[in-house]
Each structure stands twice: as C-alpha cells, then as structure tokens.
Design an enzyme around this catalytic site. Structure first.
Site, PDB file in Angstrom:
ATOM      1  N   ASP A   1       8.302  18.271  24.336  1.00  0.00           N
ATOM      2  CA  ASP A   1       8.298  16.876  23.882  1.00  0.00           C
ATOM      3  C   ASP A   1       9.494  16.571  22.991  1.00  0.00           C
ATOM      4  OD1 ASP A   1       7.095  14.268  23.864  1.00  0.00           O
ATOM      5  OD2 ASP A   1       6.566  14.661  21.782  1.00  0.00           O
TER       6      ASP A   1
ATOM      7  N   HIS B   1       2.798   4.879  15.226  1.00  0.00           N
ATOM      8  CA  HIS B   1       2.913   5.398  13.862  1.00  0.00           C
ATOM      9  C   HIS B   1       2.308   4.370  12.916  1.00  0.00           C
ATOM     10  CE1 HIS B   1       5.463   8.746  15.006  1.00  0.00           C
ATOM     11  NE2 HIS B   1       6.276   7.921  15.649  1.00  0.00           N
TER      12      HIS B   1
ATOM     13  N   ASP C   1       6.674   5.969  26.868  1.00  0.00           N
ATOM     14  CA  ASP C   1       6.876   6.748  25.639  1.00  0.00           C
ATOM     15  C   ASP C   1       6.156   6.073  24.477  1.00  0.00           C
ATOM     16  OD1 ASP C   1       7.638   8.761  23.945  1.00  0.00           O
ATOM     17  OD2 ASP C   1       9.737   8.186  23.813  1.00  0.00           O
TER      18      ASP C   1
ATOM     19  N   HIS D   1       4.439   9.375  30.325  1.00  0.00           N
ATOM     20  CA  HIS D   1       4.883   9.843  28.996  1.00  0.00           C
ATOM     21  C   HIS D   1       4.220   9.001  27.914  1.00  0.00           C
ATOM     22  CE1 HIS D   1       8.497  11.584  26.627  1.00  0.00           C
ATOM     23  NE2 HIS D   1       7.531  11.264  25.787  1.00  0.00           N
TER      24      HIS D   1
ATOM     25  N   GLY E   1       9.996   6.235  17.289  1.00  0.00           N
ATOM     26  CA  GLY E   1       9.041   5.811  18.305  1.00  0.00           C
ATOM     27  C   GLY E   1       8.510   4.416  18.096  1.00  0.00           C
TER      28      GLY E   1
ATOM     29  N   ASN F   1      13.801   7.984  19.644  1.00  0.00           N
ATOM     30  CA  ASN F   1      14.517   9.191  20.051  1.00  0.00           C
ATOM     31  C   ASN F   1      14.205   9.470  21.517  1.00  0.00           C
ATOM     32  OD1 ASN F   1      16.027  11.509  20.030  1.00  0.00           O
ATOM     33  ND2 ASN F   1      14.536  12.747  18.919  1.00  0.00           N
TER      34      ASN F   1
ATOM     35  N   ARG G   1      -2.133  11.041  19.960  1.00  0.00           N
ATOM     36  CA  ARG G   1      -2.234  11.590  18.612  1.00  0.00           C
ATOM     37  C   ARG G   1      -3.517  12.379  18.317  1.00  0.00           C
ATOM     38  NH1 ARG G   1       3.069  11.158  18.266  1.00  0.00           N
ATOM     39  NH2 ARG G   1       3.857   9.090  17.764  1.00  0.00           N
TER      40      ARG G   1
ATOM     41  N   HIS H   1      12.524  10.072  29.325  1.00  0.00           N
ATOM     42  CA  HIS H   1      13.266   8.993  28.651  1.00  0.00           C
ATOM     43  C   HIS H   1      14.787   9.174  28.696  1.00  0.00           C
ATOM     44  CE1 HIS H   1      13.120  12.006  25.537  1.00  0.00           C
ATOM     45  NE2 HIS H   1      11.915  11.679  25.120  1.00  0.00           N
TER      46      HIS H   1
ATOM     47  N   ASN I   1       2.467  16.996  21.105  1.00  0.00           N
ATOM     48  CA  ASN I   1       2.876  17.073  19.694  1.00  0.00           C
ATOM     49  C   ASN I   1       1.765  16.559  18.780  1.00  0.00           C
ATOM     50  OD1 ASN I   1       3.311  14.447  20.648  1.00  0.00           O
ATOM     51  ND2 ASN I   1       4.915  14.038  19.145  1.00  0.00           N
TER      52      ASN I   1
END
Length: 399
Positions: free
Chosen positions: A147, A283, A279, A56, A298, A252, A60, A211, A90
């Site tokens: 996702d 960002h 995960d 997982h 995240g 999340n 990006r 997760h 995503n």
C-alpha cells in the site's frame, strides 16, 4: 425479484430482470416475466449500469475506526454506486494474515451492503523484509500490497514476485522509492514503476499498479504490456481532475502537472489504463487540519467518484460514457476475478442507476462516510447515483 426499465450507457432503452440475486434477462418486453408481487422500478430516462467495482479503498478496520468503519464505508460505497471494494492492509495491526482478512470480509458480509476483498501485506507488518507468511497464505488470498509504503528492498520484492507466481497471487504496487520521494516524488514513482514492471515480466507475476500519476509511469507500463508483462493499472478521479497549479491538497502520489493529467487521459483512451479507482482514504478533521507537511495523505472518494470522473471526462467531451464506465465496472471486476461488472445473464444482480446530467454541489457534511476530507467541497459536479442494487435488492436510494 426486480424488473428495471431504464437506458444503457449508449442511451438505448433496456429492461433488466433480476431473480434469485442474478441477472435473469436483459432486453425489451420483459414485463410478462414479473409476477404481481414483484418490484418494478421504472427509471425513466436514467442510465443503468453494472454497479461499480473499486480496486483501491481504505475502510480503516481494525484499529482506525475513528476515521472509518465497515458500516460507514459500506454506506459510502452504496451511495457512490459501488457494491464491491478491494481494501488495503494499512490497518492496526497491519493485515498480514488470512485470518485477519477473513475477519474484515465477514464483518462486511454482516453489514450486507457491499462485498469486499481484504488484501494482505507483502512484508509482515510492513517491516520491509519478512515475506515468509506469503508461502503459507491460503488460496482465498489473491492480492497482496504494501500500500502506501512500497517495498524498498529490491531482493525482497524479487522474492515476493517469485512466490506470487507460484501461488497465483497478484501483486498490487504503490510505486514510491521512499529514499527519493522526500526530494523528487516524480522520480520516486517512475523508478519503482520500472522496477516492478521488470519483475512482473521476468517472473510473469500478475502486477497491478495503483494510482498511477505520471507520464513516465504510464509510458513504462505501456512498454511492459507491449513486452508481454501481465501488468494492469489504475488512475484516480482526483488525478484526472486537478493539476498542481490548481490544488495543493495532500495526497500520495501528489497532484501532478497538466501534462501528466493528459498522459493519464491518453492512457485511458489507448487502453493502457485499465481502471479508475477511488483510493478512498478517510482521515479525521483534526488530522487533516495539521500543517500540510504533517497532515496524512488522502481524500475520501467513494461518493464523488462518478460525478468527478464524468465532469472531468464525459461532460468536457474528452471521452464517451462507455469508455469511462468500462474502467469502473468490467475491467476492475475482471482484474479481481468477479462475476460482476457486466449486465450479463447469470452475473450478480449488482446494479447502479444514475443521472449522468444532474448537477449538484459537493457537501461533505452529507457524506455517509465518516471522512469529510475532500478538496471537492463546494465544487459543482455532474452525475448522480439514484439507486444502488445488490443481488436484486435496492440498498440505496438518493434522498
């Protein structure tokens, strides 16, 4: 060609011989196999394992390369001991086609540091309803997921499960009823976990729960497995480390209670939990600096996963090293259908060498990832990757 001298997860001396990208021999006294022009890596008392496999991960590409791109993601994976990652869809555009998935996989192959599988969305462009594209996906697409959204409509999800059973595709689930999560994140995860486990049992569709973070979800997965549903699941290092009274970092699913953490640990021990996945979710600093309720969820995790997990479980005496590494190597490789995850003859010579006892302080400014978003900044942890090897070639050496 490469000859490695180290110790295994049980602490016993072992030698590995890699040739033509594969594990050619495992045992003792293998020096005679190596020619004069071959590389011999004497790792002394360091531990050697099959390289880690991440079920997982977010890199990006395309559309959000300012957060992470394939090269920086690959370098972060190598620094963390990972040589295979399973990427979430995503992106922008959302990965809803085999062609886009193949593009991402090709770019990763060109970088050459880490193999990838790019998953495809359950509904087209995450619209929550359209699943016609699932009927025409080629055999190269073996995993689909919505996702961070979860499919909210029960009938749509049921139809998707039915298609996936026919086409031998695994559903990966982010369990969240998004009508409930604004006021009860726990109930939101538990309800969707139960729903998807029932669908897996009913259609006999392979389901992987991402997760997992609550006691209720663990218990639902355990019951589904006992009933014969083809369900697997993962937990993350940060959900094993933090509790909601020690950390308010936005992820999340959110950080849970001490009782939930204990349930996750018990789930690993009992075999209910199959894998530990990062995960990894990079960002920008500007995005994470927003007020907590508006900041994206995240944290980055590839470069801290081993140390955080060992510090939380191994160095506290809660779990043996062999129990931990199975969830980072053998099991995720098996779920993904890879010839990785074991130091076995003929398997890919993807190898990690690490010091389980080296203490270091997490400094995000030293990350290979573009992402610096981690609540572990400044924490002291134990366990450090020293070498990562892909196909018998050293691609990462700790500075």
């Amino acid at each position: 060609m490469l000859l490695i001298n180290a110790v295994n997860a049980e602490g016993r001396p072992v030698e590995l011989y890699a040739k033509d990208g594969k594990i050619a021999a495992v045992g003792q006294g293998l020096a005679a196999l190596a020619g004069e022009d071959e590389t011999v890596l004497d790792a002394g008392g360091l531990t050697v394992l099959p390289a880690f496999v991440d079920l997982h991960c977010h890199w990006r590409t395309p559309g959000f390369e300012y957060k992470e791109d394939i090269e920086t993601g690959s370098r972060a994976a190598a620094a963390g001991g990972y040589t295979f990652v399973n990427l979430m869809p995503n992106t922008k555009p959302v990965c809803s086609s085999a062609a886009q998935a193949a593009m991402v996989e090709q770019k990763a192959a060109e970088v050459g540091l880490c193999d990838v599988n790019q998953t495809v969305s359950i509904t087209e462009n995450f619209d929550g309803k359209t699943i016609d594209h699932l009927k025409t996906l080629p055999a190269s697409v073996r995993f689909i997921t919505e996702d961070g959204h979860g499919v909210q409509d029960n009938a749509t999800m049921a139809r998707a499960f039915a298609i996936c059973t026919q086409r031998d595709i695994t559903v990966m689930s982010h369990a969240e009823d998004m009508e409930i999560s604004p006021w009860d994140y726990r109930l939101a995860e538990d309800i969707e976990t139960v729903r998807n486990c029932w669908l897996s049992e009913y259609y006999q569709t392979r389901l992987h729960m991402c997760h997992v973070s609550t006691r209720g979800a663990i218990e639902a997965i355990q019951m589904a497995k006992l009933r014969g549903a083809p369900v697997t699941c993962e937990v993350t290092p940060h959900h094993l480390w933090f509790t909601n009274d020690t950390c308010d970092y936005r992820v999340n699913p959110p950080i849970r209670t001490a009782d939930d953490v204990q349930a996750l640990i018990d789930g690993i021990r009992s075999g209910v939990v199959d894998a530990i996945a990062t995960d990894h979710a990079p960002h920008s600093a500007e995005e994470k600096a927003r007020p907590l309720t508006r900041a994206p969820s995240g944290m980055v995790g590839l470069e801290t996963s081993l140390a955080v997990t060992l510090t939380a479980l191994y160095h506290t005496g809660k779990m043996e090293l062999t129990e931990i590494v199975r969830r980072m190597t053998v099991n995720p490789a098996s779920i993904l259908g890879l010839s990785k995850g074991r130091l076995a003859l003929g398997n890919d010579a993807d190898i990690v060498i690490f010091d389980p006892n080296e203490e270091w302080t997490v400094d995000p400014e030293q990350f290979a990832s573009k992402g610096r978003n981690t609540p572990f900044a400044g924490w002291k942890v134990k366990g450090r990757v020293k070498y990562t090897i892909v196909g018998g070639t050293v691609i990462y050496e700790a500075p």
